[in-house]
Design a protein around this motif. Structure first.
Motif, PDB file in Angstrom:
ATOM      1  N   LYS A  55       0.708  -1.267   0.079  1.00 24.55           N
ATOM      2  CA  LYS A  55       0.151  -0.003   0.130  1.00 24.55           C
ATOM      3  C   LYS A  55       0.779   1.207   0.091  1.00 24.55           C
ATOM      4  CE  LYS A  55      -1.699   1.812   3.501  1.00 24.55           C
ATOM      5  NZ  LYS A  55      -1.444   2.991   4.305  1.00 24.55           N
ATOM      6  N   TYR A  59       0.947   3.909  -3.020  1.00 29.59           N
ATOM      7  CA  TYR A  59       0.807   5.464  -2.661  1.00 29.59           C
ATOM      8  C   TYR A  59       1.853   6.276  -2.992  1.00 29.59           C
ATOM      9  CZ  TYR A  59      -3.692   5.759  -0.148  1.00 29.59           C
ATOM     10  OH  TYR A  59      -5.107   5.919   0.247  1.00 29.59           O
ATOM     11  N   LYS A  65       1.372  10.293  -4.042  1.00 27.76           N
ATOM     12  CA  LYS A  65       0.689  10.889  -2.857  1.00 27.76           C
ATOM     13  C   LYS A  65       1.529  10.828  -1.744  1.00 27.76           C
ATOM     14  CE  LYS A  65      -3.939  10.707  -4.291  1.00 27.76           C
ATOM     15  NZ  LYS A  65      -5.432   9.891  -3.971  1.00 27.76           N
ATOM     16  N   TYR A  67       1.271  11.039   2.624  1.00 27.99           N
ATOM     17  CA  TYR A  67       0.527  11.036   3.785  1.00 27.99           C
ATOM     18  C   TYR A  67       0.263  12.394   4.318  1.00 27.99           C
ATOM     19  CZ  TYR A  67       0.608   6.113   3.501  1.00 27.99           C
ATOM     20  OH  TYR A  67       0.655   4.641   3.005  1.00 27.99           O
TER      21      TYR A  67
END
Length: 67
Positions: A55, A59, A65, A67
């Motif tokens: 994951k 991301y 992206k 967090y």
């Protein structure tokens, strides 16, 4: 009851944030390098850590992206 569930969820997030990579890298070393016996709970934790690492890869690399 809801407070308890939120606390368990928070503890899980913090636990796997810090312990994901040591489990992911260390467990195969223990099994194959040091001949430890297989443990069902550690195998489940390793699988979950593997999914979290995938994951993170998706991301960061594919979706670009943070967090």
């Amino acid at each position: 009851m809801m407070k308890f569930i939120k606390e368990i969820y928070g503890v899980g997030i913090i636990f796997f944030y810090y312990i994901k990579w040591p489990i992911l890298i260390g467990l195969p070393i223990l099994y194959f390098g040091l001949d430890y016996k297989s443990n069902l709970i550690m195998n489940i934790l390793w699988g979950y850590s593997f999914l979290l690492a995938i994951k993170d890869f998706i991301y960061l690399v594919i979706l670009k992206k943070k967090y």
